[in-house]
Scaffold this motif. Structure first.
Motif, PDB file in Angstrom:
ATOM      1  N   VAL A  70     -32.169  -8.384  21.774  1.00  0.00           N
ATOM      2  CA  VAL A  70     -32.859  -7.914  23.133  1.00  0.00           C
ATOM      3  C   VAL A  70     -32.113  -7.099  24.012  1.00  0.00           C
ATOM      4  O   VAL A  70     -31.668  -7.816  24.402  1.00  0.00           O
ATOM      5  CB  VAL A  70     -34.297  -8.058  23.332  1.00  0.00           C
ATOM      6  N   ARG A  71     -32.548  -5.422  24.010  1.00  0.00           N
ATOM      7  CA  ARG A  71     -31.966  -4.674  25.540  1.00  0.00           C
ATOM      8  C   ARG A  71     -32.796  -4.317  26.016  1.00  0.00           C
ATOM      9  O   ARG A  71     -33.270  -3.622  25.203  1.00  0.00           O
ATOM     10  CB  ARG A  71     -30.568  -4.223  25.059  1.00  0.00           C
TER      11      ARG A  71
ATOM     12  N   ILE B  20     -33.696  -3.648  19.601  1.00  0.00           N
ATOM     13  CA  ILE B  20     -34.955  -2.344  19.561  1.00  0.00           C
ATOM     14  C   ILE B  20     -35.441  -2.905  19.888  1.00  0.00           C
ATOM     15  O   ILE B  20     -36.225  -3.748  19.339  1.00  0.00           O
ATOM     16  CB  ILE B  20     -35.202  -1.233  18.563  1.00  0.00           C
ATOM     17  N   SER B  21     -36.319  -3.301  21.196  1.00  0.00           N
ATOM     18  CA  SER B  21     -37.848  -4.374  21.337  1.00  0.00           C
ATOM     19  C   SER B  21     -39.212  -4.213  21.804  1.00  0.00           C
ATOM     20  O   SER B  21     -39.923  -4.601  21.296  1.00  0.00           O
ATOM     21  CB  SER B  21     -37.236  -4.711  22.049  1.00  0.00           C
ATOM     22  N   THR B  22     -38.625  -2.754  22.706  1.00  0.00           N
ATOM     23  CA  THR B  22     -40.067  -1.693  22.894  1.00  0.00           C
ATOM     24  C   THR B  22     -40.959  -0.652  22.124  1.00  0.00           C
ATOM     25  O   THR B  22     -39.465  -0.006  21.640  1.00  0.00           O
ATOM     26  CB  THR B  22     -40.185  -1.888  24.245  1.00  0.00           C
ATOM     27  N   PRO B  23     -41.865   0.270  22.241  1.00  0.00           N
ATOM     28  CA  PRO B  23     -42.129   1.238  21.772  1.00  0.00           C
ATOM     29  C   PRO B  23     -41.459   2.578  21.636  1.00  0.00           C
ATOM     30  O   PRO B  23     -40.547   2.718  21.458  1.00  0.00           O
ATOM     31  CB  PRO B  23     -43.670   1.258  22.252  1.00  0.00           C
ATOM     32  N   ALA B  24     -41.109   2.035  22.842  1.00  0.00           N
ATOM     33  CA  ALA B  24     -40.088   3.376  23.253  1.00  0.00           C
ATOM     34  C   ALA B  24     -39.060   3.837  23.249  1.00  0.00           C
ATOM     35  O   ALA B  24     -38.700   4.812  23.225  1.00  0.00           O
ATOM     36  CB  ALA B  24     -39.844   3.581  25.257  1.00  0.00           C
ATOM     37  N   GLN B  25     -38.068   2.098  23.418  1.00  0.00           N
ATOM     38  CA  GLN B  25     -37.245   2.679  22.132  1.00  0.00           C
ATOM     39  C   GLN B  25     -37.400   3.200  20.824  1.00  0.00           C
ATOM     40  O   GLN B  25     -35.935   3.741  20.252  1.00  0.00           O
ATOM     41  CB  GLN B  25     -35.951   1.123  22.302  1.00  0.00           C
TER      42      GLN B  25
ATOM     43  N   GLY C 167     -34.805   5.835  11.166  1.00  0.00           N
ATOM     44  CA  GLY C 167     -36.112   4.361  11.289  1.00  0.00           C
ATOM     45  C   GLY C 167     -35.752   3.848  12.146  1.00  0.00           C
ATOM     46  O   GLY C 167     -34.588   3.667  12.140  1.00  0.00           O
ATOM     47  N   ALA C 168     -36.505   3.029  12.921  1.00  0.00           N
ATOM     48  CA  ALA C 168     -35.819   1.703  13.942  1.00  0.00           C
ATOM     49  C   ALA C 168     -35.803   0.773  13.193  1.00  0.00           C
ATOM     50  O   ALA C 168     -37.056  -0.520  12.290  1.00  0.00           O
ATOM     51  CB  ALA C 168     -36.365   1.878  15.072  1.00  0.00           C
ATOM     52  N   ILE C 169     -34.851  -0.257  13.449  1.00  0.00           N
ATOM     53  CA  ILE C 169     -34.712  -2.085  12.652  1.00  0.00           C
ATOM     54  C   ILE C 169     -35.320  -2.989  14.020  1.00  0.00           C
ATOM     55  O   ILE C 169     -34.540  -2.693  15.096  1.00  0.00           O
ATOM     56  CB  ILE C 169     -33.740  -2.151  12.145  1.00  0.00           C
ATOM     57  N   VAL C 170     -35.996  -3.546  13.608  1.00  0.00           N
ATOM     58  CA  VAL C 170     -36.849  -4.574  14.921  1.00  0.00           C
ATOM     59  C   VAL C 170     -36.172  -5.824  14.726  1.00  0.00           C
ATOM     60  O   VAL C 170     -36.536  -6.301  13.346  1.00  0.00           O
ATOM     61  CB  VAL C 170     -37.970  -4.138  15.014  1.00  0.00           C
TER      62      VAL C 170
ATOM     63  N   TYR D  85     -47.701  -6.968  16.560  1.00  0.00           N
ATOM     64  CA  TYR D  85     -46.862  -6.170  17.264  1.00  0.00           C
ATOM     65  C   TYR D  85     -45.530  -5.351  16.550  1.00  0.00           C
ATOM     66  O   TYR D  85     -45.168  -3.726  16.908  1.00  0.00           O
ATOM     67  CB  TYR D  85     -45.752  -7.168  17.594  1.00  0.00           C
ATOM     68  N   VAL D  86     -45.867  -5.140  15.242  1.00  0.00           N
ATOM     69  CA  VAL D  86     -45.597  -4.576  14.166  1.00  0.00           C
ATOM     70  C   VAL D  86     -46.688  -4.061  14.322  1.00  0.00           C
ATOM     71  O   VAL D  86     -45.959  -2.168  14.004  1.00  0.00           O
ATOM     72  CB  VAL D  86     -45.168  -5.409  12.419  1.00  0.00           C
TER      73      VAL D  86
END
Length: 252
Positions: free
Chosen positions: A172-173, A201-206, A216-219, A241-242
């Motif tokens: 997480v960053r 990537i850890s937050t909705p904004a990120q 797409g975003a990989i979490v 969370y997903v």
């Protein structure tokens, strides 16, 4: 396998905290909106991973997860899970298991691809032919340091291109400073392969920000942290969370 616009890709470590919970997580994440699920094969020396996923690998191995048992569980989960799934593993476990045997089992459980972060692009021939033979996409990765190699990697990419958002290991960053848009732009000059962004990537904004400049975003680590916190009770927490992250990505 083709990732489409504004997709949410989720990662979990297979067998953490147990294979049964992993099976439940696969189903729950699909229902919560995950468009593709990446499953980490537990390994004792995951050099691309930060402490969160290192610890998850250790928990899974201590709980008795083996590659065979993971394949068996995924095959069972495939009765309910229809979204694309890929394995994230390392070259050593594949060779130890046997390249052909590994690919045969991937086919048995309908895996769509594999990601092998410790295999350089220049050495992809080690697995490319066997993956091609069995119809398994060998997912390529590009990083901020790839620079002149991005075009060459993109031309040969299969499935989707994994864009590493930050230097170093997974985790997480609080802030992602890499110009991901520039990386994707370089890819677009030579290929229309979908680009998904991961690492940090850890937050909705990120997630929304990364999805706005890619496909797409990989979490990963953020989900694994929830699993570590709640253990056997983690399934509804991960699903919640997903769902939140998918909503952010879908609005892009």
């Amino acid at each position: 396998m083709r990732a489409e616009d504004s997709e949410k890709l989720s990662f979990i470590t297979g067998g953490d905290p147990s294979l049964e919970i992993t099976r439940q997580l696969l189903i729950a994440m699909q229902e919560a909106g995950a468009d593709l699920i990446e499953i980490g094969v537990p390994f004792s020396d995951p050099i691309a991973e930060g402490v969160v996923i290192q610890d998850a690998d250790e928990r899974a191995l201590k709980a008795g997860c083996t590659t065979d048992k993971l394949f068996d569980m995924v095959k069972e989960a495939r009765k309910e899970v229809t979204v694309p799934m890929v394995f994230m593993t390392y070259i050593n476990p594949i060779y130890t298991y046997g390249k052909e045997k590994f690919m045969k089992r991937c086919v048995e459980c309908q895996m769509d691809g594999i990601i092998v972060p410790d295999m350089p692009f220049e050495e992809k021939a080690e697995l490319a032919d066997i993956c091609e033979e069995y119809g398994i996409d060998l997912i390529s990765m590009i990083a901020p340091t790839s620079e002149d190699r991005i075009a060459a990697i993109a031309r040969e990419a299969k499935g989707f291109l994994y864009c590493v958002s930050s230097l170093g290991v997974t985790g997480v960053r609080s802030e992602i400073k890499t110009d991901v848009g520039e990386m994707v732009s370089m890819v677009r000059q030579v290929s229309d392969i979908p680009c998904a962004v991961g690492f940090g990537i850890s937050t909705p904004a990120q997630a929304a920000k990364m999805a706005s400049v890619s496909d797409g975003a990989i979490v990963g680590s953020a989900i694994v942290k929830i699993v570590a916190q709640y253990g056997g009770e983690c399934v509804p927490k991960v699903a919640e969370y997903v769902k939140e992250m998918k909503k952010a990505v879908a609005q892009v």
